[in-house]
Design a protein around this motif. Structure first.
Motif, PDB file in Angstrom:
ATOM      1  N   PRO A 105       0.831  -1.212   0.000  1.00  0.00           N
ATOM      2  CA  PRO A 105       0.000   0.000   0.000  1.00  0.00           C
ATOM      3  C   PRO A 105       0.866   1.264   0.000  1.00  0.00           C
ATOM      4  N   GLY A 106       0.486   2.210  -0.820  1.00  0.00           N
ATOM      5  CA  GLY A 106       1.164   3.512  -0.836  1.00  0.00           C
ATOM      6  C   GLY A 106       2.382   3.591  -1.723  1.00  0.00           C
ATOM      7  N   ALA A 107       2.919   2.459  -2.194  1.00  0.00           N
ATOM      8  CA  ALA A 107       4.125   2.481  -3.023  1.00  0.00           C
ATOM      9  C   ALA A 107       3.761   2.802  -4.473  1.00  0.00           C
ATOM     10  N   TYR A 108       4.501   3.712  -5.093  1.00  0.00           N
ATOM     11  CA  TYR A 108       4.204   4.038  -6.482  1.00  0.00           C
ATOM     12  C   TYR A 108       5.425   3.925  -7.404  1.00  0.00           C
ATOM     13  N   ALA A 109       6.607   3.689  -6.834  1.00  0.00           N
ATOM     14  CA  ALA A 109       7.802   3.510  -7.660  1.00  0.00           C
ATOM     15  C   ALA A 109       8.702   2.480  -7.006  1.00  0.00           C
ATOM     16  N   VAL A 110       9.124   1.489  -7.781  1.00  0.00           N
ATOM     17  CA  VAL A 110      10.002   0.427  -7.289  1.00  0.00           C
ATOM     18  C   VAL A 110      11.156   0.306  -8.266  1.00  0.00           C
ATOM     19  N   LEU A 111      12.380   0.453  -7.766  1.00  0.00           N
ATOM     20  CA  LEU A 111      13.562   0.489  -8.638  1.00  0.00           C
ATOM     21  C   LEU A 111      14.603  -0.519  -8.170  1.00  0.00           C
ATOM     22  N   PRO A 112      14.665  -1.697  -8.789  1.00  0.00           N
ATOM     23  CA  PRO A 112      15.748  -2.640  -8.477  1.00  0.00           C
ATOM     24  C   PRO A 112      17.082  -2.122  -9.024  1.00  0.00           C
ATOM     25  N   MET A 113      18.170  -2.390  -8.302  1.00  0.00           N
ATOM     26  CA  MET A 113      19.496  -1.926  -8.717  1.00  0.00           C
ATOM     27  C   MET A 113      20.570  -2.934  -8.325  1.00  0.00           C
ATOM     28  N   ARG A 114      21.620  -2.948  -9.108  1.00  0.00           N
ATOM     29  CA  ARG A 114      22.861  -3.604  -8.720  1.00  0.00           C
ATOM     30  C   ARG A 114      23.998  -2.865  -9.395  1.00  0.00           C
ATOM     31  N   SER A 115      25.217  -3.213  -9.070  1.00  0.00           N
ATOM     32  CA  SER A 115      26.329  -2.414  -9.586  1.00  0.00           C
ATOM     33  C   SER A 115      27.591  -3.245  -9.730  1.00  0.00           C
ATOM     34  N   VAL A 116      28.501  -2.729 -10.517  1.00  0.00           N
ATOM     35  CA  VAL A 116      29.871  -3.236 -10.595  1.00  0.00           C
ATOM     36  C   VAL A 116      30.790  -2.046 -10.354  1.00  0.00           C
ATOM     37  N   ARG A 117      31.975  -2.319  -9.854  1.00  0.00           N
ATOM     38  CA  ARG A 117      32.864  -1.230  -9.438  1.00  0.00           C
ATOM     39  C   ARG A 117      34.157  -1.215 -10.233  1.00  0.00           C
ATOM     40  N   GLN A 118      34.734  -0.025 -10.276  1.00  0.00           N
ATOM     41  CA  GLN A 118      36.034   0.206 -10.902  1.00  0.00           C
ATOM     42  C   GLN A 118      36.054  -0.309 -12.337  1.00  0.00           C
ATOM     43  N   ILE A 119      35.285   0.384 -13.178  1.00  0.00           N
ATOM     44  CA  ILE A 119      35.192   0.042 -14.595  1.00  0.00           C
ATOM     45  C   ILE A 119      35.789   1.184 -15.412  1.00  0.00           C
ATOM     46  N   THR A 120      36.612   0.830 -16.382  1.00  0.00           N
ATOM     47  CA  THR A 120      37.240   1.841 -17.230  1.00  0.00           C
ATOM     48  C   THR A 120      36.295   2.254 -18.349  1.00  0.00           C
ATOM     49  N   LEU A 121      36.106   3.571 -18.480  1.00  0.00           N
ATOM     50  CA  LEU A 121      35.311   4.133 -19.568  1.00  0.00           C
ATOM     51  C   LEU A 121      36.260   4.746 -20.587  1.00  0.00           C
ATOM     52  N   LYS A 122      35.943   4.579 -21.878  1.00  0.00           N
ATOM     53  CA  LYS A 122      36.810   5.100 -22.929  1.00  0.00           C
ATOM     54  C   LYS A 122      35.985   5.843 -23.966  1.00  0.00           C
ATOM     55  N   TYR A 123      36.558   6.950 -24.415  1.00  0.00           N
ATOM     56  CA  TYR A 123      35.989   7.654 -25.563  1.00  0.00           C
ATOM     57  C   TYR A 123      37.151   8.254 -26.344  1.00  0.00           C
ATOM     58  N   GLY A 124      37.372   7.759 -27.530  1.00  0.00           N
ATOM     59  CA  GLY A 124      38.523   8.202 -28.310  1.00  0.00           C
ATOM     60  C   GLY A 124      39.806   7.862 -27.584  1.00  0.00           C
ATOM     61  N   ASN A 125      40.633   8.873 -27.364  1.00  0.00           N
ATOM     62  CA  ASN A 125      41.887   8.644 -26.650  1.00  0.00           C
ATOM     63  C   ASN A 125      41.792   9.033 -25.172  1.00  0.00           C
ATOM     64  N   ARG A 126      40.565   9.212 -24.663  1.00  0.00           N
ATOM     65  CA  ARG A 126      40.368   9.587 -23.261  1.00  0.00           C
ATOM     66  C   ARG A 126      39.834   8.397 -22.473  1.00  0.00           C
ATOM     67  N   ASN A 127      40.400   8.208 -21.276  1.00  0.00           N
ATOM     68  CA  ASN A 127      39.957   7.151 -20.373  1.00  0.00           C
ATOM     69  C   ASN A 127      39.519   7.756 -19.041  1.00  0.00           C
ATOM     70  N   HIS A 128      38.597   7.087 -18.381  1.00  0.00           N
ATOM     71  CA  HIS A 128      38.176   7.503 -17.039  1.00  0.00           C
ATOM     72  C   HIS A 128      37.812   6.261 -16.245  1.00  0.00           C
ATOM     73  N   GLU A 129      38.347   6.149 -15.027  1.00  0.00           N
ATOM     74  CA  GLU A 129      38.051   5.020 -14.157  1.00  0.00           C
ATOM     75  C   GLU A 129      36.818   5.361 -13.317  1.00  0.00           C
ATOM     76  N   ALA A 130      35.684   4.780 -13.670  1.00  0.00           N
ATOM     77  CA  ALA A 130      34.440   5.051 -12.941  1.00  0.00           C
ATOM     78  C   ALA A 130      34.384   4.196 -11.682  1.00  0.00           C
ATOM     79  N   PRO A 131      34.171   4.791 -10.517  1.00  0.00           N
ATOM     80  CA  PRO A 131      34.096   3.994  -9.278  1.00  0.00           C
ATOM     81  C   PRO A 131      32.937   3.009  -9.281  1.00  0.00           C
ATOM     82  N   VAL A 132      31.844   3.363  -9.977  1.00  0.00           N
ATOM     83  CA  VAL A 132      30.676   2.478  -9.956  1.00  0.00           C
ATOM     84  C   VAL A 132      29.890   2.627 -11.249  1.00  0.00           C
TER      85      VAL A 132
END
Length: 421
Positions: A105-132
């Motif tokens: 009763p009363g709930a109108y939004a339910v958001l399941p989540m999970r995560s992975v950590r320390q993933i490298t993001l790349k775009y062209g010649n740029r890199n970024h280490e995302a914590p999550v």
């Protein structure tokens, strides 16, 4: 009127003479004055750190509560409060999420989540280490009250089809794209090509006692995350639930807990295999933490201030002993006891005010160092200067009054005789 004006001018001249003599006396004993200033500065520095850190902790608490939202709870797999030996953390299932969305009763939004950590993001010649990298279902941004700077939120179609799309936080967006818009660009998330469909607005605060901000993340459909990173598809780590009436949040929590215990078939004597967190729990924890911080730093500041006061008193008594001839001569030529008291109190006040100014500077520098290390978050406010000046005045009056009265009470003949020996 003329007589009153003359009396006022005479009082101002006397006061100015007393202040000038006090300044000259301090300048004549520079080493001793610097020692008193340093002792008082240590106490004021501790006071500066405690006031700034408490204000910073309160601001942090309000930011976190505002970000979390008063109308929501977070369910986390595992009993993180009791931490039983051998407990499982993968306890929340898709069946739980569906039951909560359908039956609570009363709930109108339910958001399941999970995560992975320390993933490298790349775009062209740029890199970024995302914590999550977060995996979530549709409407992540709206469920977290997190406005989009541009683009759209995750959709049900993205989740259903395991689409290779993502929302990007402000930090990775700046690192990979600078001032350019990331919308429509494709980045590599650990070699997985992902198209950016939305950019989250800047929130600008850290969590977990570190310098990693909540802005340093990307969000993908949870189906994409589990498929591409070989995660268990039956469980997720967290479940955010929003309710219509924030005033009934405690009732909603009780109902949610009862429903999950029923779904997990837990007996009356068994502990929960999940943890429910709301804004009130976060605020209670931060309030308790702030209270412990106040007690520890307050004791430290009080000890440091008292030590500075004792140093001031001892050195002033020494000064009175060394300056007996000067005091006796001034009293012999007509200086009143009140004038002698005023001079020594003025000397004490000048020293403590100088110590307060140095202490504020030292406290701010120390606080900035602690902030850079992620140990404290400080907030500077005018209250720091008011309290520091009040502490300086109190030290001068409490620890300087007795030496000043001792000087004023000296017999001029005995003082001249003692000063000449």
């Amino acid at each position: 009127m003329t007589a009153a004006w003359a009396t006022s001018r005479r009082a101002v001249r006397v006061l100015w003479r007393i202040q000038r003599m006090a300044a000259l006396a301090l300048w004549a004993h520079k080493a001793r004055s610097c020692f008193v200033v340093a002792a008082v500065a240590m106490g004021i520095a501790a006071l500066t750190v405690i006031v700034a850190s408490v204000d910073g902790a309160r601001r942090k608490a309000l930011e976190i509560v505002d970000f979390f939202g008063p109308d929501a709870v977070m369910v986390i797999g595992g009993d993180i409060e009791n931490r039983p030996v051998g407990q499982r953390f993968n306890t929340l299932t898709w069946a739980d999420a569906r039951a909560v969305a359908r039956s609570l009763p009363g709930a109108y939004a339910v958001l399941p989540m999970r995560s992975v950590r320390q993933i490298t993001l790349k775009y062209g010649n740029r890199n970024h280490e995302a914590p999550v990298v977060v995996g979530a279902t549709e409407n992540y941004a709206s469920t977290w009250n997190w406005p989009l700077a541009e683009g759209r939120d995750l959709s049900a179609e993205d989740v259903a089809h395991g689409a290779k799309v993502a929302l990007i936080g402000d930090e990775p967006a700046r690192q990979l794209f600078g001032d350019a818009s990331p919308l429509g660009r494709t980045i590599l998330v650990k070699n997985l090509p992902v198209q950016i469909v939305g950019r989250l607005s800047y929130r600008g605060f850290s969590g977990g006692g570190s310098d990693v901000t909540v802005d340093d993340r990307i969000i993908m459909p949870i189906t994409t995350l589990t498929q591409r990173f070989n995660l268990d598809r039956n469980y997720f780590r967290g479940l955010r639930v929003k309710f219509h009436d924030p005033d009934l949040i405690d009732t909603h929590k009780d109902n949610l807990r009862a429903l999950l215990r029923h779904l997990h078939k837990l007996g009356p004597t068994e502990n929960d295999d999940f943890t429910i967190v709301s804004a009130s729990e976060i605020l209670k924890f931060l309030t308790a933490f702030t209270g412990g911080l106040v007690a520890f730093l307050g004791l430290t500041a009080a000890v440091a201030i008292v030590v500075g006061g004792f140093v001031l008193a001892n050195l002033m008594f020494l000064s009175v002993s060394e300056r007996k001839a000067e005091i006796g001569l001034r009293k012999a030529v007509g200086a009143s006891g009140a004038a002698i008291t005023a001079q020594f109190l003025s000397e004490a006040l000048y020293l403590t005010l100088a110590g307060a100014c140095c202490g504020i500077g030292l406290g701010v520098a120390l606080g900035e160092s602690l902030s850079r290390l992620g140990l404290l978050e400080l907030r500077l406010s005018p209250k720091i200067f008011v309290l520091s000046l009040a502490a300086a005045l109190a030290i001068a009056l409490i620890f300087g009054l007795k030496p000043a009265r001792t000087a004023a009470a000296l017999d001029p003949i005995e003082a001249l005789r003692g000063g000449g020996e």
